[in-house]
Design an enzyme around this catalytic site. Structure first.
Site, PDB file in Angstrom:
ATOM      1  N   CYS A  77     -35.390 -63.621  17.816  1.00 41.43           N
ATOM      2  CA  CYS A  77     -35.256 -62.285  17.273  1.00 41.43           C
ATOM      3  C   CYS A  77     -34.239 -62.427  16.133  1.00 41.43           C
ATOM      4  O   CYS A  77     -33.222 -63.100  16.287  1.00 41.43           O
ATOM      5  CB  CYS A  77     -34.735 -61.325  18.334  1.00 41.43           C
ATOM      6  SG  CYS A  77     -34.474 -59.663  17.712  1.00 41.43           S
ATOM      7  N   HIS A 183     -36.641 -53.076  17.236  1.00 35.55           N
ATOM      8  CA  HIS A 183     -37.169 -53.658  15.992  1.00 35.55           C
ATOM      9  C   HIS A 183     -37.460 -52.557  14.970  1.00 35.55           C
ATOM     10  O   HIS A 183     -37.839 -51.449  15.320  1.00 35.55           O
ATOM     11  CB  HIS A 183     -38.437 -54.463  16.288  1.00 35.55           C
ATOM     12  CG  HIS A 183     -38.173 -55.663  17.153  1.00 35.55           C
ATOM     13  ND1 HIS A 183     -39.161 -56.342  17.809  1.00 35.55           N
ATOM     14  CD2 HIS A 183     -37.009 -56.282  17.474  1.00 35.55           C
ATOM     15  CE1 HIS A 183     -38.629 -57.351  18.486  1.00 35.55           C
ATOM     16  NE2 HIS A 183     -37.323 -57.330  18.309  1.00 35.55           N
ATOM     17  N   PHE A 184     -37.307 -52.916  13.706  1.00 34.11           N
ATOM     18  CA  PHE A 184     -37.509 -51.898  12.667  1.00 34.11           C
ATOM     19  C   PHE A 184     -37.731 -52.547  11.307  1.00 34.11           C
ATOM     20  O   PHE A 184     -37.429 -53.737  11.111  1.00 34.11           O
ATOM     21  CB  PHE A 184     -36.293 -50.963  12.576  1.00 34.11           C
ATOM     22  CG  PHE A 184     -35.030 -51.666  12.138  1.00 34.11           C
ATOM     23  CD1 PHE A 184     -34.770 -51.906  10.795  1.00 34.11           C
ATOM     24  CD2 PHE A 184     -34.096 -52.098  13.061  1.00 34.11           C
ATOM     25  CE1 PHE A 184     -33.611 -52.557  10.380  1.00 34.11           C
ATOM     26  CE2 PHE A 184     -32.935 -52.761  12.661  1.00 34.11           C
ATOM     27  CZ  PHE A 184     -32.695 -52.988  11.324  1.00 34.11           C
ATOM     28  N   GLU A 186     -36.503 -51.171   7.470  1.00 35.44           N
ATOM     29  CA  GLU A 186     -35.777 -50.111   6.772  1.00 35.44           C
ATOM     30  C   GLU A 186     -35.839 -50.310   5.268  1.00 35.44           C
ATOM     31  O   GLU A 186     -35.683 -51.432   4.774  1.00 35.44           O
ATOM     32  CB  GLU A 186     -34.288 -50.118   7.156  1.00 35.44           C
ATOM     33  CG  GLU A 186     -33.959 -49.373   8.417  1.00 35.44           C
ATOM     34  CD  GLU A 186     -32.454 -49.268   8.653  1.00 35.44           C
ATOM     35  OE1 GLU A 186     -32.081 -48.861   9.754  1.00 35.44           O
ATOM     36  OE2 GLU A 186     -31.654 -49.616   7.747  1.00 35.44           O
ATOM     37  N   HIS A 214     -36.288 -56.355  11.087  1.00 38.70           N
ATOM     38  CA  HIS A 214     -35.730 -56.867  12.346  1.00 38.70           C
ATOM     39  C   HIS A 214     -36.869 -57.025  13.352  1.00 38.70           C
ATOM     40  O   HIS A 214     -37.471 -56.039  13.774  1.00 38.70           O
ATOM     41  CB  HIS A 214     -34.687 -55.873  12.889  1.00 38.70           C
ATOM     42  CG  HIS A 214     -34.050 -56.300  14.178  1.00 38.70           C
ATOM     43  ND1 HIS A 214     -33.592 -55.412  15.113  1.00 38.70           N
ATOM     44  CD2 HIS A 214     -33.797 -57.516  14.687  1.00 38.70           C
ATOM     45  CE1 HIS A 214     -33.071 -56.062  16.141  1.00 38.70           C
ATOM     46  NE2 HIS A 214     -33.193 -57.344  15.908  1.00 38.70           N
ATOM     47  N   SER A 364     -25.755 -50.486   7.729  1.00 38.96           N
ATOM     48  CA  SER A 364     -25.765 -51.890   8.101  1.00 38.96           C
ATOM     49  C   SER A 364     -24.858 -52.618   7.115  1.00 38.96           C
ATOM     50  O   SER A 364     -24.429 -52.034   6.104  1.00 38.96           O
ATOM     51  CB  SER A 364     -27.182 -52.464   8.040  1.00 38.96           C
ATOM     52  OG  SER A 364     -28.044 -51.789   8.955  1.00 38.96           O
ATOM     53  N   HIS A 383     -23.850 -59.845  15.783  1.00 42.59           N
ATOM     54  CA  HIS A 383     -25.236 -59.702  15.308  1.00 42.59           C
ATOM     55  C   HIS A 383     -25.645 -58.256  15.068  1.00 42.59           C
ATOM     56  O   HIS A 383     -26.692 -58.013  14.497  1.00 42.59           O
ATOM     57  CB  HIS A 383     -26.207 -60.335  16.294  1.00 42.59           C
ATOM     58  CG  HIS A 383     -26.727 -59.396  17.366  1.00 42.59           C
ATOM     59  ND1 HIS A 383     -25.916 -58.718  18.240  1.00 42.59           N
ATOM     60  CD2 HIS A 383     -27.994 -59.053  17.702  1.00 42.59           C
ATOM     61  CE1 HIS A 383     -26.654 -57.991  19.055  1.00 42.59           C
ATOM     62  NE2 HIS A 383     -27.908 -58.166  18.752  1.00 42.59           N
ATOM     63  N   GLY A 386     -24.364 -53.207  18.950  1.00 34.85           N
ATOM     64  CA  GLY A 386     -24.149 -53.266  20.397  1.00 34.85           C
ATOM     65  C   GLY A 386     -24.344 -51.888  21.010  1.00 34.85           C
ATOM     66  O   GLY A 386     -23.856 -50.879  20.507  1.00 34.85           O
ATOM     67  N   LYS A 459     -40.042 -47.440  12.638  1.00 38.53           N
ATOM     68  CA  LYS A 459     -39.467 -47.786  13.942  1.00 38.53           C
ATOM     69  C   LYS A 459     -40.462 -48.580  14.772  1.00 38.53           C
ATOM     70  O   LYS A 459     -41.612 -48.200  14.909  1.00 38.53           O
ATOM     71  CB  LYS A 459     -39.112 -46.470  14.651  1.00 38.53           C
ATOM     72  CG  LYS A 459     -38.731 -46.564  16.087  1.00 38.53           C
ATOM     73  CD  LYS A 459     -37.359 -47.173  16.262  1.00 38.53           C
ATOM     74  CE  LYS A 459     -37.132 -47.432  17.754  1.00 38.53           C
ATOM     75  NZ  LYS A 459     -38.064 -48.444  18.301  1.00 38.53           N
TER      76      LYS A 459
END
Length: 460
Positions: A77, A183-184, A186, A214, A364, A383, A386, A459
């Site tokens: 991932c 997962h996404f 953007e 992601h 981000s 990463h 959280g 999304k």
């Protein structure tokens, strides 16, 4: 415990962790055979299967054990960041059309498939051996993307024949898909630049448009992990290994079972890099179709692609001497510092780019790896944000709320298969990623380059 544990956190983040079972998991990881240095946890630590998410453990490459729980079910991932030549203010009026085009081009959701024609078994094995280069050869992205991908987008230790028939079947139709969970994809605006020189070297400037993806190894990676847990659970007694948590099933890395898993894990990692590379190509085509612009006007380029869930053979100083180790990173990012020979020539003066996704309502970050990470954490940093809520808690908290409308009021368009999935990933389910990044910046494990704000989210 064979080694001490070490957790990187601020007082605020530690206060949120006091009752979190993830702290006990750090102590459990410290029992791994062959572990060296410390059992480490990054400031985005939270509970995971066996290892905490945000956990790092290095074991001796000859005498240590490998644990699938230290890598996770979603092998490799990871996240990638693409730059464009577009200005966010120019894209704004067309954002709805662009979000629709991306949503249609890249399948998302549980069991998503069909982004590209289903692979034959032979094609899939070629892809698992070659990694991201397989996708570039089919005109998804550019050859230069490989230089901006961790390991060049391919682990050479991959052996497609080590992957079970069940795992191969699960992967054949899922290349180029987001999947579900966190997962996404953007579309973002470069919101703030902390290091203009580094940002310029990476092709970024304030107000520019970026794309962040992601995702991971989908059903194939999950099956590889599941297969290995069954095998190792049966084999541990034969090797005299007893761990405090059965979810930390492990075997010696050099055992037949350890080598089989390592080869299959590497193949799954190559699937994930291919998956993100194909999605990059599909995203560029969606931009072109929605905005009526060609490649010269869009100028897509890969800033970097990093893994979150992986084990790799690397050399690091341990007790003042270089040592070959297998580094488990589970929800943790490689962050090699400037000058490291594993980095492509254009990145060596800067250090490795580190991409830290936050949540879909805030921001981000783009960071760079440092010498401090090389000295303290086997070249590793955090990463992501959280979680502070489980998915069940988040769905309960989001019940009755129109989260898509709320995010729209914040200037973020959302396209999703499931409103329940949006609730699971709502911004309040996560720590503020700025708090996490502040810890690694002050600890010298990475340094800030830029902040990125979401404009549109597909999304998973």
């Amino acid at each position: 415990m064979r080694v001490p544990g070490r957790i990187y956190a601020s007082e605020k983040l530690m206060a949120e962790l006091r009752d979190d079972p993830a702290l006990g998991q750090v102590a459990n990881v410290a029992h791994l055979p062959g572990i060296v240095g410390h059992a480490l946890a990054m400031p985005d630590i939270h509970w995971g299967y066996g290892f905490p998410i945000g956990g790092v453990a290095a074991v001796d490459a000859e005498e240590g054990a490998i644990s699938p729980g230290g890598i996770g079910f979603d092998i490799n991932c990871g996240v990638r960041l693409l730059r464009t030549a577009l200005a966010a203010d120019d894209v704004g009026p067309h954002l709805g059309r662009l979000a629709d085009a991306l949503y249609q081009a890249i399948p998302a959701g549980v069991g998503s498939e069909g982004a590209i024609p289903k692979l034959t078994r032979a094609e899939e094995k070629q892809m698992l051996a070659r990694g991201a280069a397989w996708a570039v050869a089919r005109e998804f992205g550019r050859a230069s993307d490989l230089e901006a991908t961790e390991e060049g987008g391919c682990l050479r230790e991959a052996d497609p024949d080590a992957v079970s028939d069940t795992a191969l079947e699960r992967g054949r139709s899922q290349v180029g898909t987001l999947g579900s969970g966190n997962h996404f994809l953007e579309v973002q605006r470069v919101d703030e630049v902390y290091d203009p020189r580094a940002a310029a070297a990476l092709g970024l400037a304030a107000g520019g448009v970026t794309v962040m993806i992601h995702s991971g190894s989908r059903g194939l990676g999950y099956q590889v992990c599941d297969d290995a847990l069954r095998t190792m659970g049966r084999a541990m007694a034969r090797y005299g290994i007893d761990m405090p948590d059965r979810q930390l099933a492990c075997v010696p890395l050099r055992s037949p079972e350890g080598q089989q898993y390592f080869a299959a894990m590497a193949a799954a990692a190559n699937f994930a890099w291919t998956n993100r590379q194909v999605m990059s190509g599909l995203a560029e085509r969606a931009f072109a179709a929605a905005l009526g612009l060609g490649p010269a006007a869009l100028r897509f380029g890969l800033v970097y692609d990093v893994c979150h869930n992986i084990a790799k053979l690397e050399e690091h100083p341990v007790d003042g001497r270089p040592r070959r180790v297998c580094v488990h990173r589970k929800g943790a990012t490689r962050a090699f510092g400037p000058g490291h020979p594993a980095l492509a020539a254009h990145l060596r003066p800067l250090g490795q780019p580190v991409i830290i996704p936050g949540d879909m309502g805030r921001y981000s970050f783009l960071l760079l790896g440092t010498a401090g990470a090389m000295a303290e954490t086997f070249g590793t940093t955090c990463h992501g944000a959280g979680r502070v809520m489980s998915r069940t808690q988040a769905k309960k908290a989001g019940h009755g709320l129109d989260l898509v409308a709320e995010l729209g009021r914040r200037g973020v368009l959302v396209r999703a298969q499931s409103l329940r999935g949006v609730a699971e990933e709502m911004p309040w389910a996560y720590k503020d990623v700025a708090d996490v990044v502040d810890v690694v910046d002050r600890a010298g494990l990475a340094r800030r380059v830029a902040r990125l704000r979401p404009l549109a989210v597909v999304k998973g």
